[in-house]
Design an enzyme around this catalytic site. Structure first.
Site, mmCIF file in Angstrom:
data_model
loop_
_atom_site.group_PDB
_atom_site.id
_atom_site.type_symbol
_atom_site.label_atom_id
_atom_site.label_comp_id
_atom_site.label_asym_id
_atom_site.label_seq_id
_atom_site.Cartn_x
_atom_site.Cartn_y
_atom_site.Cartn_z
ATOM 1 N N ASP A 8 0.852 -1.271 -0.163
ATOM 2 C CA ASP A 8 0.064 0.148 0.159
ATOM 3 C C ASP A 8 0.866 1.158 0.056
ATOM 4 O O ASP A 8 2.271 1.116 -0.373
ATOM 5 C CB ASP A 8 -0.984 -0.113 1.114
ATOM 6 N N HIS A 9 0.309 2.568 0.287
ATOM 7 C CA HIS A 9 1.109 3.605 0.352
ATOM 8 C C HIS A 9 2.253 3.595 1.332
ATOM 9 O O HIS A 9 3.403 4.263 1.140
ATOM 10 C CB HIS A 9 0.008 4.945 0.514
ATOM 11 N N CYS A 65 2.801 -3.500 3.976
ATOM 12 C CA CYS A 65 2.250 -2.198 4.303
ATOM 13 C C CYS A 65 2.899 -1.564 5.472
ATOM 14 O O CYS A 65 3.985 -1.668 5.694
ATOM 15 C CB CYS A 65 0.634 -2.332 4.773
ATOM 16 N N GLY A 66 2.048 -0.659 6.283
ATOM 17 C CA GLY A 66 2.833 0.148 7.572
ATOM 18 C C GLY A 66 3.240 -0.930 8.236
ATOM 19 O O GLY A 66 4.193 -0.787 8.805
ATOM 20 N N THR A 67 2.326 -1.624 8.922
ATOM 21 C CA THR A 67 2.762 -2.783 9.914
ATOM 22 C C THR A 67 3.004 -4.239 9.345
ATOM 23 O O THR A 67 3.625 -4.999 9.987
ATOM 24 C CB THR A 67 1.573 -2.850 11.166
ATOM 25 N N GLY A 68 2.546 -4.302 8.054
ATOM 26 C CA GLY A 68 2.454 -5.653 7.537
ATOM 27 C C GLY A 68 1.226 -6.323 8.213
ATOM 28 O O GLY A 68 0.982 -7.649 7.333
ATOM 29 N N ILE A 69 0.694 -5.992 8.886
ATOM 30 C CA ILE A 69 -0.509 -6.660 9.734
ATOM 31 C C ILE A 69 -1.799 -6.739 8.441
ATOM 32 O O ILE A 69 -2.206 -8.063 8.203
ATOM 33 C CB ILE A 69 -1.059 -6.063 10.982
ATOM 34 N N GLY A 70 -2.132 -5.598 7.994
ATOM 35 C CA GLY A 70 -3.415 -5.561 7.098
ATOM 36 C C GLY A 70 -3.329 -6.246 5.900
ATOM 37 O O GLY A 70 -3.960 -7.142 5.208
ATOM 38 N N HIS A 98 9.109 -24.352 8.342
ATOM 39 C CA HIS A 98 7.964 -24.950 9.041
ATOM 40 C C HIS A 98 6.373 -24.727 8.448
ATOM 41 O O HIS A 98 5.696 -25.619 8.457
ATOM 42 C CB HIS A 98 7.862 -24.385 10.544
ATOM 43 N N ARG A 132 7.072 -33.850 9.666
ATOM 44 C CA ARG A 132 5.640 -33.518 10.544
ATOM 45 C C ARG A 132 5.111 -32.170 10.144
ATOM 46 O O ARG A 132 3.878 -32.014 10.571
ATOM 47 C CB ARG A 132 6.052 -33.425 11.976
ATOM 48 N N HIS A 133 5.804 -31.345 9.487
ATOM 49 C CA HIS A 133 5.093 -29.864 8.985
ATOM 50 C C HIS A 133 4.152 -30.250 8.012
ATOM 51 O O HIS A 133 3.498 -29.227 7.812
ATOM 52 C CB HIS A 133 6.191 -29.129 8.734
HETATM 53 C C1 RB5 Z 1 -2.025 2.762 6.698
HETATM 54 O O1 RB5 Z 1 -1.602 4.102 7.400
HETATM 55 C C2 RB5 Z 1 -1.919 1.634 7.532
HETATM 56 O O2 RB5 Z 1 -2.999 1.389 8.240
HETATM 57 C C3 RB5 Z 1 -1.593 0.306 6.644
HETATM 58 O O3 RB5 Z 1 -0.395 0.466 6.131
HETATM 59 C C4 RB5 Z 1 -1.536 -1.045 7.596
HETATM 60 O O4 RB5 Z 1 -0.204 -0.716 8.458
HETATM 61 C C5 RB5 Z 1 -2.361 -1.751 8.141
HETATM 62 O O5 RB5 Z 1 -2.224 -2.890 8.556
#
Ligand code: RB5
Length: 155
Positions: A8-9, A65-70, A98, A132-133
């Site tokens: 993303d941005h 992304c910013g955190t990689g989470i979303g 694994h 096993r994996h």
């Molecule tokens: C964008 O501001 C941020 O929310 C996105 O990059 C990401 O971190 C979401 O998980």
């Protein structure tokens, strides 16, 4: 070895650097966008990368992304995809060894580019250990089958 990459941005700046790093290693990289740093929605790009990887067996992906989470959450919604949110070389190694992850995910606001390089090195040089994996990864695919029909006559 072939990688698809999408961000993303908030991961846009690293995209160019990662592409250059992969190219230097002789790895083919396909850029799925975005083409500029304007605000976009990470699910669109996590999905795009995951769909490209599923459609091209044996390929890999990188999502940022910013955190990689979303963006990793979105990628993992595509049946058959195992996207691993990693923070260092150890997690990137284990994601392959694994979990047989096809997609490496990380956050541009979380890790420095030196760490990114070490994660890429680990991810590309580590084979799935099997054994096993294999059973455990098959159980992840079983969830996709049970909920989405992936791997059955439904998809
Ligand atoms: C964008 O501001 C941020 O929310 C996105 O990059 C990401 O971190 C979401 O998980």
């Amino acid at each position: 070895m072939k990688f698809y990459i999408a961000t993303d941005h908030a991961g846009y700046r690293y995209k160019a650097q990662v592409k250059e790093y992969l190219s230097e290693k002789g790895i083919t990289v396909v850029d799925l966008g975005p083409d500029n740093a304007d605000r976009v929605d990470y699910p669109d790009y996590g999905r795009k990368c995951a769909e490209a990887v599923i459609a091209d067996p044996g390929s890999f992906g990188i999502v940022i992304c910013g955190t990689g989470i979303g963006i990793s959450m979105a990628a993992n919604k595509v049946p058959g995809i195992r996207a691993a949110l990693c923070h260092d070389a150890y997690t990137a190694t284990m994601a392959r060894a694994h979990n047989d992850a096809q997609i490496l995910a990380f956050g541009e606001r979380v890790v420095g580019f030196g760490v990114v390089q070490s994660m890429i090195d680990a991810f590309v040089s580590t084979e799935f250990e099997g054994g096993r994996h294999t059973r455990r990864v098959a159980k992840i695919d079983e969830i996709d089958r049970d909920y989405c029909g992936y791997g059955t006559e439904l998809g």
